[in-house]
Write a protein that holds these residues in place. Structure first.
Motif, PDB file in Angstrom:
ATOM      1  N   ILE A 236      -8.164 -12.773  -4.930  1.00 58.82           N
ATOM      2  CA  ILE A 236      -9.310 -11.988  -4.470  1.00 58.82           C
ATOM      3  C   ILE A 236      -9.008 -11.153  -3.226  1.00 58.82           C
ATOM      4  N   TYR A 237      -8.311 -11.707  -2.248  1.00 55.87           N
ATOM      5  CA  TYR A 237      -8.040 -10.938  -1.029  1.00 55.87           C
ATOM      6  C   TYR A 237      -7.029  -9.827  -1.304  1.00 55.87           C
ATOM      7  N   ILE A 238      -5.943 -10.160  -1.974  1.00 50.61           N
ATOM      8  CA  ILE A 238      -4.897  -9.168  -2.231  1.00 50.61           C
ATOM      9  C   ILE A 238      -5.408  -8.079  -3.176  1.00 50.61           C
ATOM     10  N   LYS A 239      -6.266  -8.446  -4.095  1.00 56.05           N
ATOM     11  CA  LYS A 239      -6.816  -7.464  -5.042  1.00 56.05           C
ATOM     12  C   LYS A 239      -7.653  -6.406  -4.332  1.00 56.05           C
ATOM     13  N   TYR A 240      -8.430  -6.823  -3.351  1.00 57.81           N
ATOM     14  CA  TYR A 240      -9.391  -5.910  -2.735  1.00 57.81           C
ATOM     15  C   TYR A 240      -8.939  -5.309  -1.405  1.00 57.81           C
ATOM     16  N   ALA A 241      -8.242  -6.071  -0.587  1.00 60.50           N
ATOM     17  CA  ALA A 241      -7.986  -5.645   0.793  1.00 60.50           C
ATOM     18  C   ALA A 241      -6.835  -4.646   0.869  1.00 60.50           C
ATOM     19  N   PRO A 242      -7.063  -3.466   1.433  1.00 59.22           N
ATOM     20  CA  PRO A 242      -5.958  -2.505   1.603  1.00 59.22           C
ATOM     21  C   PRO A 242      -4.803  -3.085   2.418  1.00 59.22           C
ATOM     22  N   LEU A 243      -5.117  -3.921   3.412  1.00 58.55           N
ATOM     23  CA  LEU A 243      -4.062  -4.568   4.191  1.00 58.55           C
ATOM     24  C   LEU A 243      -3.223  -5.482   3.310  1.00 58.55           C
ATOM     25  N   GLY A 244      -3.876  -6.174   2.382  1.00 58.12           N
ATOM     26  CA  GLY A 244      -3.169  -7.135   1.539  1.00 58.12           C
ATOM     27  C   GLY A 244      -2.319  -6.495   0.461  1.00 58.12           C
TER      28      GLY A 244
END
Length: 444
Positions: A236-244
């Motif tokens: 979920i974090y890597i999918k959405y976050a530009p930083l991730g």
């Protein structure tokens, strides 16, 4: 200056006095959704600064204070917060840090303890860390989530999904550059302003807003030239976050693609559905089963209204219902498979392919084994059953270089463009072929 108050166990509390004086730093995951979330907290008297920093120094800070065996999202979130504390932009004696706790099997529940350990090592023991959770894991006198806040947060997530859904289908084709972003800003402000009123949660008003949002984005002048559509799934974090994900959506647009990102609404329903399925599989408290089922049905109704609003415009792709997604996933995984993103991740890949989006980037962070099982581990089975699937898994970790990640995606895009050229060629041949004439019998 607010007095530092500790629990019997030694945890530093965020007090009512701190609420008046302190600024709370909040990491960003979904750019549109979290802007609304920030405004909601501000409506309730909190001073919030959402972190949008994105540079290599964040990873280095994370590596300095978090063991490199820890999952990559934890390293990034903690690194971003510590980087902000050290930036000189804030008075560290008047800072608090917001971080979520899921309370489930994910190690994200322990981010908060890793963050406190990092603050201790960096010499910032006096900075309170505030848990945002719905499980009663940690409580603070100066921060609470009542029914009104939770409802506002839930609606901001659903509204955010619709805005992002429409924006992603407009931005790659907009004739007037920046017009899509202007509509986003307009609706984020309008919706968060509405949360001040009492009538903002009535079903009729919500349906009206859904229709107005879609109407507004549909009015943007577009040049719909053919582009490769690419789905983005994963942790979920890597999918959405530009930083991730190293600005994955922006990269895909630069490659003349249309990114397609499943919304957060399905994940929210998924979390409710897990409680229902757990009761079916293992038993448990009836109240939990009934409460989760009620919330699931309520959000499904909102999702149905959102889908109906989009379907009024055939040129826009509407997402499928959660029930359809669940049915697709059920042919591959049991519904008790819920760690990481569980069967939902597999279901999102299947739903994308089912809707004609065969090209998929599956984002896999280091340290999340369940995510690898339901993501990378299911791809061969999916391709066996759906040979048109063009899926690439991209690993994200502190040592992975952006250029290598982008090169792997470019290879997938090359295959996608080749397949689309072949499809258009075959279609042209079929339309150019002479039409057979009906032969009428002489007896007639």
């Amino acid at each position: 200056m607010a007095e530092l108050v500790y629990t019997k166990q030694g945890r530093l509390l965020f007090t009512e006095e701190m609420k008046q004086e302190y600024t709370l730093l909040m990491p960003q995951m979904l750019p549109v959704h979290f802007v609304m979330l920030k405004h909601i907290f501000e409506l309730h008297g909190y001073k919030i600064d959402m972190l949008t920093t994105n540079h290599r120094g964040i990873v280095d800070e994370g590596l300095k204070y978090v063991h490199n065996d820890t999952c990559y999202p934890a390293l990034l979130v903690i690194g971003q917060l510590i980087d902000a504390v050290k930036s000189g932009k804030y008075d560290p004696h008047k800072l608090g840090l917001l971080i979520t706790q899921t309370g489930g099997g994910c190690r994200a529940s322990n981010y908060i303890h890793l963050l406190r350990k990092a603050l201790h090592r960096a010499g910032y023991d006096y900075i309170p860390v505030v848990s945002v959770n719905l499980s009663g894991l940690e409580k603070n006198p100066g921060f609470s989530l009542n029914f009104k806040k939770i409802r506002q947060m839930a609606y901001s997530m659903i509204y955010g999904d619709l805005i992002v859904l429409m924006a992603n289908q407009c931005r790659p084709y907009e004739i007037i550059e920046g017009e899509t972003d202007r509509r986003i800003e307009k609706w984020v402000k309008r919706l968060t302003d509405e949360f001040k009123g009492k009538g903002s949660f009535k079903s009729a008003h919500i349906r009206e807003n859904f229709n107005l949002i879609v109407d507004d984005f549909a009015s943007i002048p577009l040049n719909r030239v053919p582009k490769v559509r690419v789905g983005i799934v994963g942790e979920i974090y890597i999918k959405y976050a530009p930083l991730g994900n190293n600005n994955l959506e922006e990269f895909l647009r630069s490659e003349d693609c249309e990114p397609v990102v499943p919304g957060l609404t399905d994940f929210i329903i998924f979390k409710c559905d897990n409680r229902v399925e757990d009761h079916k599989l293992y038993g448990g408290k009836l109240a939990t089963y009934v409460g989760a089922g009620f919330l699931e049905r309520y959000i499904k109704r909102l999702q149905a209204d959102m889908i109906a609003a989009v379907r009024r415009y055939p040129e826009f792709r509407a997402p499928c219902t959660f029930d359809h997604l669940k049915k697709l996933a059920g042919e591959y995984l049991g519904y008790g498979n819920k760690m990481g993103e569980g069967w939902l991740l597999t279901g999102e890949m299947l739903e994308l392919i089912d809707s004609g989006i065969n090209n998929i980037v599956c984002t896999q962070p280091f340290g999340c084994l369940p995510n690898h099982v339901v993501g990378k581990g299911m791809i061969r089975k999916i391709k066996d059953n759906l040979p048109q699937a063009n899926i690439v898994t991209i690993d994200y970790d502190p040592g992975a270089t952006q250029i290598n990640q982008e090169n792997r995606i470019k290879l997938m895009l090359a295959n996608a463009k080749m397949a689309e050229r072949g499809l258009r060629h075959n279609l042209k041949r079929s339309t150019d072929a002479p039409q057979s004439k009906d032969v009428v019998s002489a007896d007639n």
